[in-house]
Motif scaffolding. Structure first.
Motif, PDB file in Angstrom:
ATOM      1  N   ASP A   1       0.928  -1.280  -0.063  1.00  0.00           N
ATOM      2  CA  ASP A   1      -0.039  -0.021  -0.027  1.00  0.00           C
ATOM      3  C   ASP A   1       0.801   1.236   0.130  1.00  0.00           C
ATOM      4  O   ASP A   1       0.296   2.510  -0.512  1.00  0.00           O
ATOM      5  CB  ASP A   1      -0.734  -0.111   1.226  1.00  0.00           C
ATOM      6  CG  ASP A   1      -2.057  -0.975   1.165  1.00  0.00           C
ATOM      7  OD1 ASP A   1      -2.494  -1.502   0.029  1.00  0.00           O
ATOM      8  OD2 ASP A   1      -2.104  -1.660   2.284  1.00  0.00           O
ATOM      9  N   ALA A   2       2.043   1.259   0.432  1.00  0.00           N
ATOM     10  CA  ALA A   2       2.764   2.452   0.847  1.00  0.00           C
ATOM     11  C   ALA A   2       3.518   2.852  -0.568  1.00  0.00           C
ATOM     12  O   ALA A   2       3.804   2.141  -1.569  1.00  0.00           O
ATOM     13  CB  ALA A   2       4.124   2.050   1.749  1.00  0.00           C
ATOM     14  N   ASP A   3       3.484   4.325  -0.680  1.00  0.00           N
ATOM     15  CA  ASP A   3       4.195   4.950  -2.130  1.00  0.00           C
ATOM     16  C   ASP A   3       5.520   4.806  -1.743  1.00  0.00           C
ATOM     17  O   ASP A   3       6.328   4.863  -2.744  1.00  0.00           O
ATOM     18  CB  ASP A   3       3.493   6.312  -2.320  1.00  0.00           C
ATOM     19  CG  ASP A   3       1.824   6.140  -2.542  1.00  0.00           C
ATOM     20  OD1 ASP A   3       1.708   5.774  -3.799  1.00  0.00           O
ATOM     21  OD2 ASP A   3       1.280   6.425  -1.778  1.00  0.00           O
ATOM     22  N   MET A   4       5.793   5.194  -0.368  1.00  0.00           N
ATOM     23  CA  MET A   4       7.303   5.227  -0.090  1.00  0.00           C
ATOM     24  C   MET A   4       7.568   4.224   1.205  1.00  0.00           C
ATOM     25  O   MET A   4       6.727   4.400   1.924  1.00  0.00           O
ATOM     26  CB  MET A   4       7.784   6.270   0.063  1.00  0.00           C
ATOM     27  CG  MET A   4       8.129   7.394  -1.027  1.00  0.00           C
ATOM     28  SD  MET A   4       8.775   9.137  -0.781  1.00  0.00           S
ATOM     29  CE  MET A   4      10.491   8.243  -0.547  1.00  0.00           C
ATOM     30  N   VAL A   5       8.565   3.486   1.300  1.00  0.00           N
ATOM     31  CA  VAL A   5       8.894   2.765   2.455  1.00  0.00           C
ATOM     32  C   VAL A   5      10.492   3.436   2.816  1.00  0.00           C
ATOM     33  O   VAL A   5      11.465   3.369   1.765  1.00  0.00           O
ATOM     34  CB  VAL A   5       9.019   1.299   2.292  1.00  0.00           C
ATOM     35  CG1 VAL A   5       9.306   0.783   3.532  1.00  0.00           C
ATOM     36  CG2 VAL A   5       7.804   1.006   2.033  1.00  0.00           C
ATOM     37  N   ILE A   6      10.737   4.049   4.048  1.00  0.00           N
ATOM     38  CA  ILE A   6      11.965   4.386   4.447  1.00  0.00           C
ATOM     39  C   ILE A   6      12.357   3.916   5.715  1.00  0.00           C
ATOM     40  O   ILE A   6      11.435   3.812   6.658  1.00  0.00           O
ATOM     41  CB  ILE A   6      12.019   6.100   4.534  1.00  0.00           C
ATOM     42  CG1 ILE A   6      11.564   6.606   3.189  1.00  0.00           C
ATOM     43  CG2 ILE A   6      13.320   6.505   4.901  1.00  0.00           C
ATOM     44  CD1 ILE A   6      11.380   8.280   3.312  1.00  0.00           C
ATOM     45  N   PHE A   7      13.667   3.391   5.725  1.00  0.00           N
ATOM     46  CA  PHE A   7      14.198   2.672   6.734  1.00  0.00           C
ATOM     47  C   PHE A   7      15.144   3.772   7.428  1.00  0.00           C
ATOM     48  O   PHE A   7      16.022   4.166   6.817  1.00  0.00           O
ATOM     49  CB  PHE A   7      14.977   1.361   6.523  1.00  0.00           C
ATOM     50  CG  PHE A   7      14.006   0.256   6.033  1.00  0.00           C
ATOM     51  CD1 PHE A   7      12.774  -0.071   6.721  1.00  0.00           C
ATOM     52  CD2 PHE A   7      14.225  -0.126   4.908  1.00  0.00           C
ATOM     53  CE1 PHE A   7      12.065  -0.923   6.213  1.00  0.00           C
ATOM     54  CE2 PHE A   7      13.316  -1.293   4.262  1.00  0.00           C
ATOM     55  CZ  PHE A   7      12.185  -1.672   5.084  1.00  0.00           C
ATOM     56  N   LEU A   8      15.213   3.767   8.824  1.00  0.00           N
ATOM     57  CA  LEU A   8      16.137   4.412   9.567  1.00  0.00           C
ATOM     58  C   LEU A   8      17.189   3.453  10.074  1.00  0.00           C
ATOM     59  O   LEU A   8      16.894   2.346  10.654  1.00  0.00           O
ATOM     60  CB  LEU A   8      15.501   5.309  10.868  1.00  0.00           C
ATOM     61  CG  LEU A   8      14.350   6.286  10.477  1.00  0.00           C
ATOM     62  CD1 LEU A   8      14.174   6.942  11.713  1.00  0.00           C
ATOM     63  CD2 LEU A   8      14.765   7.352   9.415  1.00  0.00           C
ATOM     64  N   TYR A   9      18.618   3.815   9.891  1.00  0.00           N
ATOM     65  CA  TYR A   9      19.617   2.815  10.181  1.00  0.00           C
ATOM     66  C   TYR A   9      20.779   3.682  10.840  1.00  0.00           C
ATOM     67  O   TYR A   9      21.096   4.462  10.120  1.00  0.00           O
ATOM     68  CB  TYR A   9      20.097   2.108   9.046  1.00  0.00           C
ATOM     69  CG  TYR A   9      21.432   1.211   9.180  1.00  0.00           C
ATOM     70  CD1 TYR A   9      20.969   0.112   9.866  1.00  0.00           C
ATOM     71  CD2 TYR A   9      22.446   1.719   8.486  1.00  0.00           C
ATOM     72  CE1 TYR A   9      22.412  -0.592  10.158  1.00  0.00           C
ATOM     73  CE2 TYR A   9      23.545   0.812   8.723  1.00  0.00           C
ATOM     74  CZ  TYR A   9      23.582  -0.387   9.479  1.00  0.00           C
ATOM     75  OH  TYR A   9      24.501  -1.306   9.984  1.00  0.00           O
ATOM     76  N   ARG A  10      20.975   3.420  12.048  1.00  0.00           N
ATOM     77  CA  ARG A  10      21.980   4.080  12.782  1.00  0.00           C
ATOM     78  C   ARG A  10      22.942   2.836  13.049  1.00  0.00           C
ATOM     79  O   ARG A  10      22.801   2.245  13.970  1.00  0.00           O
ATOM     80  CB  ARG A  10      21.540   4.594  14.107  1.00  0.00           C
ATOM     81  CG  ARG A  10      20.517   5.919  14.052  1.00  0.00           C
ATOM     82  CD  ARG A  10      20.165   6.351  15.175  1.00  0.00           C
ATOM     83  NE  ARG A  10      21.129   6.467  16.269  1.00  0.00           N
ATOM     84  CZ  ARG A  10      20.917   6.182  17.394  1.00  0.00           C
ATOM     85  NH1 ARG A  10      19.947   5.563  17.834  1.00  0.00           N
ATOM     86  NH2 ARG A  10      22.014   6.357  18.370  1.00  0.00           N
ATOM     87  N   ALA A  11      24.173   2.936  12.180  1.00  0.00           N
ATOM     88  CA  ALA A  11      25.470   1.998  12.282  1.00  0.00           C
ATOM     89  C   ALA A  11      25.947   2.270  13.834  1.00  0.00           C
ATOM     90  O   ALA A  11      26.153   0.964  14.457  1.00  0.00           O
ATOM     91  CB  ALA A  11      26.224   2.196  11.315  1.00  0.00           C
TER      92      ALA A  11
END
Length: 493
Positions: free
Chosen positions: A393-403
């Motif tokens: 359903d999402a138009d955008m999927v953004i993941f947050l990644y903090r190494a």
């Protein structure tokens, strides 16, 4: 309370209007298509039972691909067992003999819908009165139900018809022309992060944006930072927080604005004591004037969200919505497992974005599979928790990644990862997932809940884009000229 004038106990209806619409459907194909396009299959629009039965048989002929004429209708009524009921034969003969044109069918259907809406309002009113006098009813639940019922009644009159490409062609070209005039291609709601806005053009109307991460990655801090920036730029919005309370969120906003940690403000650990606390009141006072609305209702249902968001759009002109976070929402009307419920919520959020024509940004938790993997533990689409429908359903999927969170102190190029977050765009329906070969890495001072461009401070208020309500355009301001005073005078500090 004084009784309304001209009030009687007969629900509003017009028999001749109902016959006119039914007759128009019977006279020619144009009248039939027009009426069916506006009415759908809602037989309750007709008040008289014989008229409902006639309409029901017409719908059955239409959906079966059969001709809808006097002869076919008579045969269908017999097959449906409707002829001997409620005076159907008299009504049938009435429309066959009296109606000869479909010229005004659209006007007649709209008038019919108005009468139907009034009857529904009466039914809603009686239902609410009954429940209001029931001591077992919860007041807040009753208010929510009332809002939902009123919204459904209002939707009856919001007729949406298919449009030809030519009808919207020029307005789309106008949008393209305006886009060429925007610095950096910013056509949506700005996030305050240059790399992200270059990729997205800002959060776009009708888009469902899912921002997902494991707990502790800073999802809430990111959307607060984005939201404050957007509101200051003239894009009012709403945050529906199912996890954190109103006072917690506003405290985080004040801390970020004034340059403190939340713990410092919560525990009063200020070197200057009360005097410094009063100084914060002034330093963060810009927050008092921004159009940012927060609702911290716990276990918010999809129906409640829709009702509240619609009201905020009507009253305050909100341009975006944040839901924090998706898995805490409920959809009581869904009878099934949790995955089916999450799927319904995901579809509902996308539908809401389209209905209100604003971006909906939904935060989402990732499954524990991220932590159980080896390597750098970078998230992927399969980590979205509880439902593949979120990805769909999402138009955008953004993941947050903090190494840094995983004790990875340098990236592959040897750059320090301290106080940085990578925004991994895993899906972008309307564009690319990267800005060239450049990773979307931003500065993230987690102690202060502050996000900004890497190695850059956010632009001063006078240089930020803002939304001009009169022209309905985003105004881009150029960089302010350097101060002559600073150039010519040696400053003592």
């Amino acid at each position: 309370m004084e009784s309304p004038k001209n009030f009687n106990h007969v629900p509003p209806h017009a028999d001749d209007l109902e016959l006119a619409v039914l007759g128009a459907m019977l006279v020619d194909a144009d009248g039939l298509r027009m009426a069916m396009g506006l009415l759908g299959t809602t037989e309750e629009v007709f008040y008289q039972m014989p008229h409902r039965l006639l309409f029901r048989s017409m719908v059955r002929l239409f959906t079966a691909g059969r001709a809808v004429d006097a002869v076919s209708l008579h045969l269908r009524l017999g097959q449906d067992g409707a002829l001997p009921k409620y005076g159907v034969m008299d009504a049938y003969e009435g429309i066959v003999q009296s109606v000869s044109t479909s010229a005004h069918v659209e006007t007649h259907v709209l008038q019919l819908l108005e009468l139907y809406t009034k009857r529904r309002m009466g039914d809603i009113g009686r239902l609410l009165v009954s429940k209001a006098y029931d001591s077992m009813q919860d007041s807040f639940e009753l208010l929510t139900e009332a809002q939902q019922l009123l919204n459904s009644a209002h939707a009856v009159l919001q007729l949406k018809r298919p449009q030809a490409v030519g009808e919207v062609y020029d307005s789309i070209i106008d949008d393209i022309v305006r886009a060429t005039q925007q610095t950096g291609g910013l056509t949506g709601v700005p996030s305050g992060l240059s790399l992200l806005d270059r990729l997205t053009g800002g959060w776009q109307d009708s888009d469902l944006v899912v921002i997902a991460a494991r707990p502790g990655m800073g999802k809430t801090s990111l959307v607060l930072s984005n939201g404050v920036f957007a509101a200051k730029a003239g894009y009012p919005g709403a945050i529906f927080s199912l996890e954190m309370g109103l006072r917690q969120l506003v405290r985080k906003m004040i801390a970020s604005e004034a340059g403190y940690t939340t713990q410092q403000l919560l525990k009063g650990k200020l070197d200057g004591g009360q005097e410094e606390a009063e100084a914060i009141r002034q330093r963060a006072s810009a927050l008092k004037a921004i159009g940012l609305y927060i609702d911290d209702t716990a276990s918010l249902s999809l129906g409640e969200l829709r009702a509240k968001a619609t009201k905020l759009k009507a009253e305050h002109g909100i341009r975006w919505i944040v839901v924090d976070y998706l898995q805490l929402m409920t959809a009581p009307e869904v009878k099934g497992n949790r995955e089916q419920e999450i799927s319904a919520i995901s579809r509902g959020l996308k539908k809401l974005a389209k209905e209100l024509n604003i971006p909906v940004i939904a935060l989402s938790q990732l499954s524990r599979s991220v932590e159980q993997r080896g390597g750098d533990k970078r998230p992927m689409l399969s980590d979205l928790r509880e439902s593949g429908a979120i990805e769909q359903d999402a138009d955008m999927v953004i993941f947050l990644y903090r190494a840094e969170y995983y004790k990875i102190l340098e990236d592959d190029m040897g750059n320090p990862t301290k106080d940085t977050t990578e925004l991994i765009v895993a899906k972008h329906r309307n564009g690319s997932t990267a800005v060239g070969d450049e990773a979307l890495i931003v500065s993230s001072k987690m102690a202060f809940g502050r996000y900004s461009d890497l190695n850059e401070s956010p632009a001063p208020a006078g240089e930020r884009p803002f939304y001009d309500k009169e022209t309905k355009q985003t105004v881009q301001l150029g960089k302010l000229p350097a101060s002559k005073f600073e150039e010519e005078v040696d400053m003592p500090f």
